[in-house]
Every structure is written in structure tokens, then in C-alpha cells.
Design an enzyme around this catalytic site. Sequence first.
Site, PDB file in Angstrom:
ATOM      1  N   LYS A 195     -10.015   3.499  -0.999  1.00 25.48           N
ATOM      2  CA  LYS A 195     -10.064   2.818   0.297  1.00 25.48           C
ATOM      3  C   LYS A 195     -11.248   3.314   1.139  1.00 25.48           C
ATOM      4  O   LYS A 195     -11.390   4.508   1.394  1.00 25.48           O
ATOM      5  CB  LYS A 195      -8.754   3.071   1.030  1.00 25.48           C
ATOM      6  CG  LYS A 195      -8.584   2.320   2.352  1.00 25.48           C
ATOM      7  CD  LYS A 195      -7.217   2.656   2.940  1.00 25.48           C
ATOM      8  CE  LYS A 195      -6.953   1.921   4.244  1.00 25.48           C
ATOM      9  NZ  LYS A 195      -5.646   2.307   4.823  1.00 25.48           N
TER      10      LYS A 195
ATOM     11  N   GLU B 297       0.832  -1.204   0.000  1.00 29.08           N
ATOM     12  CA  GLU B 297       0.000   0.000   0.000  1.00 29.08           C
ATOM     13  C   GLU B 297       0.872   1.261   0.000  1.00 29.08           C
ATOM     14  O   GLU B 297       1.945   1.279   0.575  1.00 29.08           O
ATOM     15  CB  GLU B 297      -0.861  -0.017   1.268  1.00 29.08           C
ATOM     16  CG  GLU B 297      -1.738   1.204   1.473  1.00 29.08           C
ATOM     17  CD  GLU B 297      -2.397   1.201   2.847  1.00 29.08           C
ATOM     18  OE1 GLU B 297      -3.449   1.845   2.987  1.00 29.08           O
ATOM     19  OE2 GLU B 297      -1.849   0.563   3.777  1.00 29.08           O
TER      20      GLU B 297
ATOM     21  N   CYS C 254      -5.498  -2.800   3.184  1.00 31.82           N
ATOM     22  CA  CYS C 254      -4.978  -2.682   4.545  1.00 31.82           C
ATOM     23  C   CYS C 254      -6.053  -2.739   5.645  1.00 31.82           C
ATOM     24  O   CYS C 254      -6.542  -3.803   5.975  1.00 31.82           O
ATOM     25  CB  CYS C 254      -4.128  -1.426   4.672  1.00 31.82           C
ATOM     26  SG  CYS C 254      -2.973  -1.479   6.073  1.00 31.82           S
TER      27      CYS C 254
END
Length: 262
Positions: free
Chosen positions: A110, A40, A147
Amino acid sequence: MIVAAGQFAVTPDWKTNALTCVELMAQAAQQQASLLVLPEALLARDDTDPFLSVKSAQRLDGGFLRLLLEESRRNSMTTVLTVHVPSAEGRAVNTLVALCRGEVIAEYAKLHLYDAFNMQESARVDAGSILPPLIEVGGMQVGLMTCYDLRFPELALTLALAGAQLLVLPAAWVRGPLKEQHWATLLSARALDTTCYVVAAGECGNKNIGQSRVVDPQGVTLAAAAEAPQLIYADVTADRVTQTREKLPVLQNRRFAPPQLL
């Protein structure tokens, strides 16, 4: 098909990081990998400046991705990673991109920002508002996550119910008490929740743990890295997913309605 996860320590210089990604892509393609997952926030990182990745944000047509797309044109492998894309003055979106044959074939902003353990990703990053798409790789349906998304089983379940057989997770998992245990436990849990493979790539360095993993639909770790830069491989099959779901039909046995995005 063969899947790969590559980890390295991101530097403050985006060109250096891009060339590292290109090298990992070339190595994975040489090993006939169909899918490569990288960590990431790969544009830039500095231990003394937690917001350098945001300050270094680039558009998707910027120099960083141009170098990766050039390498992507050399083969049919799909590469997944995240970069920060500018959104407003001093702000960015943590954007997952999937590259194949020199094109960006999918994007995902995200959803879950890392506002935990005395950190606040939302101070400079804008959260996404749309569920990630599925992409097809080697005849398998692949769901996209980033993540901190790992801590929210609703997203993994939503992707599995949409047809995902494998979940990818670029990450920069921050070190801390019990954090390595959380990482390993959650990766296996999401695999078991969804009866999907999970391919996770973790950034390594002074602040993040590395520990990239490939976990199978029954929670078994097929390949794992430690804290140093490494490229790991595993063989995954749709048959393994089918066989697991016949033995462990948790997606069918559910008594709850599918999750809904707020």
C-alpha cells in the site's frame, strides 16, 4: 464476466477470518465469478486494539494464506485481499495479494497510508514504494489499489493509462461524519476519472462501514451492500469500457503529463 465483492466483520482470530474468506471464495466460485474482492487487513481486528492487525502479521507463506490458497486451487477465480506482512520488529507492510489457481500471482504494498482523521497508520506500517502491477482476469486488465489509495486520483489514472479497464479496492473504510458520502462519491469519481469499472470491498463491523460496491465506467453503481456481511455480484464487460471511452475519451483528452510517483 461476473465479479464479486464480499464483506464481513473481521474477528481477533486469524483462523476464523481465514475460514470466512474460504467460505466467501467457495460461494463466489459457485456463482461462476471470475473475480472476488475481499476487504483490507483480514488477519485480525479488535475494536480495543487498533494495531492488532499489525501484531498478528504473517508471512505470505503463513497459515492464513495457506488456507486461502488451498481453496483457490479448486477453481480458476482470482481473489484479491490485503494482509499485514512483518517488516521489522513491531512493524508490517499492508500487502495486497491476488490469488489464482493456488498461487500468489501479484503483490502490492500500500502506497498511501491512512494518516488522517486522527489516525496514523504509519505508526506501525511501512509504506510501499512501487506502483502496483496490472493483472489479467477474464480477458480484462485489472489495476490494484488499497483503501486510502482511493483518495488519490493519480494512482487510478496511472493504472488506467497503463491499460487498466477495472480497478479493485480492498478497504476498511472507517466510520465518521460524512465518511459514507466520501466513500460513495470517490468510488464514482475514480470510475469517471479513468472510465474503468471499480470493484470495492469494505470491511464491516463496529468501526468500518462495509458498503461494498461495483461501479461501472460511467459512475453508475451496479451492485451495493449495506453495513452487514454480504456477497454482491455484477456482470462487467470490456465492451462497456470501450463504448464509454468512445463517448467520453477523457484519457485521450488530457492536457497534463502522466502522474509520477515521488
